[in-house]
Design a protein around this motif. Structure first.
Motif, mmCIF file in Angstrom:
data_model
loop_
_atom_site.group_PDB
_atom_site.id
_atom_site.type_symbol
_atom_site.label_atom_id
_atom_site.label_comp_id
_atom_site.label_asym_id
_atom_site.label_seq_id
_atom_site.Cartn_x
_atom_site.Cartn_y
_atom_site.Cartn_z
ATOM 1 N N SER A 96 0.814 -1.213 0.000
ATOM 2 C CA SER A 96 0.000 0.000 0.000
ATOM 3 C C SER A 96 0.853 1.271 0.000
ATOM 4 C CB SER A 96 -0.924 0.025 1.225
ATOM 5 O OG SER A 96 -1.750 -1.112 1.252
ATOM 6 N N VAL A 97 2.021 1.184 0.615
ATOM 7 C CA VAL A 97 2.917 2.346 0.720
ATOM 8 C C VAL A 97 4.286 1.908 0.201
ATOM 9 C CG1 VAL A 97 3.818 4.142 2.255
ATOM 10 C CG2 VAL A 97 1.629 3.030 2.780
ATOM 11 N N PRO A 98 4.563 2.090 -1.090
ATOM 12 C CA PRO A 98 5.793 1.552 -1.686
ATOM 13 C C PRO A 98 7.074 1.960 -0.966
ATOM 14 C CG PRO A 98 4.303 2.270 -3.403
ATOM 15 C CD PRO A 98 3.679 2.702 -2.105
ATOM 16 N N ASP A 99 7.092 3.134 -0.336
ATOM 17 C CA ASP A 99 8.312 3.560 0.355
ATOM 18 C C ASP A 99 8.745 2.558 1.418
ATOM 19 O OD1 ASP A 99 8.534 5.806 -1.165
ATOM 20 O OD2 ASP A 99 7.942 7.226 0.389
ATOM 21 N N PHE A 100 7.778 1.837 2.017
ATOM 22 C CA PHE A 100 8.130 0.903 3.081
ATOM 23 C C PHE A 100 8.879 -0.318 2.547
ATOM 24 C CE2 PHE A 100 5.813 3.594 5.741
ATOM 25 C CZ PHE A 100 6.044 3.237 7.060
ATOM 26 N N SER A 101 8.809 -0.566 1.249
ATOM 27 C CA SER A 101 9.605 -1.669 0.705
ATOM 28 C C SER A 101 11.094 -1.346 0.757
ATOM 29 C CB SER A 101 9.179 -1.986 -0.731
ATOM 30 O OG SER A 101 9.439 -0.900 -1.603
ATOM 31 N N GLY A 124 14.557 10.824 -3.507
ATOM 32 C CA GLY A 124 15.405 11.199 -2.377
ATOM 33 C C GLY A 124 15.244 10.323 -1.159
ATOM 34 N N LEU A 125 14.335 9.309 -1.217
ATOM 35 C CA LEU A 125 14.083 8.465 -0.043
ATOM 36 C C LEU A 125 15.357 7.786 0.450
ATOM 37 C CD1 LEU A 125 12.127 6.965 1.931
ATOM 38 C CD2 LEU A 125 11.913 5.209 0.171
ATOM 39 N N LEU A 126 16.085 7.142 -0.440
ATOM 40 C CA LEU A 126 17.287 6.411 -0.015
ATOM 41 C C LEU A 126 18.337 7.347 0.560
ATOM 42 C CD1 LEU A 126 17.970 3.555 -2.580
ATOM 43 C CD2 LEU A 126 17.342 3.359 -0.177
ATOM 44 N N ASP A 127 18.471 8.523 -0.035
ATOM 45 C CA ASP A 127 19.448 9.482 0.489
ATOM 46 C C ASP A 127 19.086 9.903 1.905
ATOM 47 O OD1 ASP A 127 20.893 9.421 -1.862
ATOM 48 O OD2 ASP A 127 19.870 11.158 -2.734
ATOM 49 N N LYS A 128 17.787 10.144 2.139
ATOM 50 C CA LYS A 128 17.358 10.527 3.490
ATOM 51 C C LYS A 128 17.511 9.360 4.458
ATOM 52 C CE LYS A 128 14.045 14.098 2.095
ATOM 53 N NZ LYS A 128 12.627 14.526 2.103
ATOM 54 N N LEU A 129 17.216 8.143 3.991
ATOM 55 C CA LEU A 129 17.369 6.956 4.825
ATOM 56 C C LEU A 129 18.832 6.816 5.264
ATOM 57 C CD1 LEU A 129 15.903 3.435 4.113
ATOM 58 C CD2 LEU A 129 18.301 3.702 4.709
ATOM 59 N N VAL A 170 17.643 -4.443 -8.299
ATOM 60 C CA VAL A 170 16.458 -4.280 -7.450
ATOM 61 C C VAL A 170 16.295 -2.807 -7.081
ATOM 62 C CG1 VAL A 170 15.379 -4.901 -5.251
ATOM 63 C CG2 VAL A 170 16.667 -6.628 -6.550
ATOM 64 N N TYR A 171 17.402 -2.156 -6.741
ATOM 65 C CA TYR A 171 17.357 -0.735 -6.401
ATOM 66 C C TYR A 171 17.004 0.110 -7.624
ATOM 67 C CZ TYR A 171 19.178 -1.632 -1.742
ATOM 68 O OH TYR A 171 19.315 -2.051 -0.441
ATOM 69 N N ASP A 172 17.525 -0.283 -8.773
ATOM 70 C CA ASP A 172 17.204 0.455 -10.002
ATOM 71 C C ASP A 172 15.703 0.410 -10.294
ATOM 72 O OD1 ASP A 172 19.910 0.901 -10.256
ATOM 73 O OD2 ASP A 172 20.228 -0.744 -11.684
ATOM 74 N N LYS A 173 15.087 -0.756 -10.071
ATOM 75 C CA LYS A 173 13.654 -0.900 -10.349
ATOM 76 C C LYS A 173 12.804 -0.172 -9.326
ATOM 77 C CE LYS A 173 9.860 -4.221 -10.539
ATOM 78 N NZ LYS A 173 9.447 -5.645 -10.541
ATOM 79 N N PHE A 174 13.049 -0.422 -8.042
ATOM 80 C CA PHE A 174 12.179 0.145 -7.013
ATOM 81 C C PHE A 174 12.447 1.627 -6.791
ATOM 82 C CE2 PHE A 174 11.397 -4.263 -6.322
ATOM 83 C CZ PHE A 174 10.111 -4.310 -5.812
ATOM 84 N N GLY A 175 13.636 2.079 -7.180
ATOM 85 C CA GLY A 175 13.913 3.514 -7.070
ATOM 86 C C GLY A 175 12.950 4.358 -7.885
ATOM 87 N N LYS A 176 12.300 3.742 -8.868
ATOM 88 C CA LYS A 176 11.345 4.468 -9.707
ATOM 89 C C LYS A 176 9.988 4.658 -9.023
ATOM 90 C CE LYS A 176 13.516 2.615 -13.887
ATOM 91 N NZ LYS A 176 13.375 1.674 -15.036
#
Length: 327
Positions: A98-103, A317-322, A306-312
């Motif tokens: 439901s919330v893709p960021d949580f993946s 900026g999610l990963l940078d903030k994480l 995997v990161y290339d796909k889900f980064g879309k």
């Protein structure tokens, strides 16, 4: 004639005994999970139930439902949303659909250390994301201090030294998109199967193996059907306390009691991790299972697609903030 003796005065009626106050029935919360009571998590959830009963003086009760008795993640999440008196232990895969960021928080090798994960989950940035997820899903995932333990592969065919060793093999995985994509990216064929069907699926050859924390591999009795465990550390889920509509409507003092007890039980769980992993590994080795270490740099490099796909689909900026929050 003699004077008659007067009759004695009547005795006062005995007072009726005061009825004992009716015993108040405790408020019961169902608590489902996917391993046995004697597993690492089973012991920690039992401690949670004990703490809640003790601190509420018996007015609250946690009723444990091990071994997927109430269904899988999707079924339990739906009950939480509808307001069933359920609370549970969970991780980000509960919300990722439901919330893709949580993946991102369950992505392979995303947190380099346990300390990094704790820095992130205690950050204001994570709290902001959790509040947004609650608005969208009706679920809140808190107390992110449960170290579930790293996940590894078990299979019937051979040791996995490099991702190439997965080629041609079917691997059971939870029905979580980023888990499925990771197994496929590494060269295997991911087969989503419920926890209740893992053992028979491996035993009957429907799949060649599975992946999970060592304590879960033992709890699922996979050592009886597969003899190779490769220590790949490909996922490391950080668990928490997942609640829904019923919990969010409780008085603040009851919410606090449950949250505090769950956090303390999480610390109890974390003290079990290393010892339990060692005990479970020895148990499985005594049953004939062979363990092997791998060069993790090869595996970390292999999951980059995997990161290339889900980064879309992740917020820009999610990963940078994480990474900044967990640095």
């Amino acid at each position: 004639p003699p004077t008659p003796t007067p009759a004695p005065p009547p005795k006062p009626a005995a007072a009726a005994p005061t009825p004992a106050p009716a015993k108040k029935e405790p408020t019961v919360f169902k608590f489902p999970f996917f391993q046995g009571l004697d597993s690492q998590l089973g012991k920690a959830y039992t401690e949670f139930a004990r703490l809640v009963s003790e601190r509420s003086k018996g007015e609250l009760k946690i009723e444990l439902f091990p071994d997927s008795q109430l269904g899988g993640v999707k079924e339990i999440a739906e009950q939480l949303k509808l307001g069933a008196p359920i609370i549970a232990g969970g991780a980000d895969d509960w919300l990722a659909d439901s919330v893709p960021d949580f993946s991102a928080f369950t992505a392979p090798y995303v947190f380099p250390t346990w300390q990094a994960s704790q820095k992130f989950f205690n950050s204001d940035y994570y709290k902001e994301l959790a509040d947004k997820a609650r608005e969208k899903t009706g679920l809140l995932l808190i107390n992110r201090n449960w170290n579930i333990g790293p996940r590894h592969f078990i299979n019937k065919a051979r040791p996995f030294n490099t991702p190439a060793d997965l080629k041609g093999l079917k691997i059971r995985t939870p029905q979580v998109e980023i888990f499925v994509d990771t197994i496929n990216t590494l060269g295997g064929t991911a087969v989503p199967i419920s926890v209740a069907e893992i053992y028979t699926s491996v035993q009957q050859g429907i799949v060649d193996g599975a992946e999970g924390p060592i304590f879960a591999l033992r709890a699922w009795k996979l050592h009886e059907a597969a003899k190779y465990v490769s220590l790949t550390y490909h996922f490391n889920l950080i668990g928490g306390f997942i609640v829904g509509k019923h919990f969010l409507g409780l008085p603040a003092d009851i919410q606090k009691l449950l949250i505090d007890a769950n956090r303390e039980a999480g610390e109890f769980n974390n003290k079990l991790v290393d010892g339990t992993q060692a005990q479970d590994r020895k148990f499985m080795e005594d049953a004939g299972v062979k363990f092997n270490d791998v060069d993790l740099t090869v595996w970390v490099k292999a999951v980059q697609p995997v990161y290339d796909k889900f980064g879309k689909v992740w917020t820009p900026g999610l990963l940078d903030k994480l990474r900044a929050a967990s640095a």
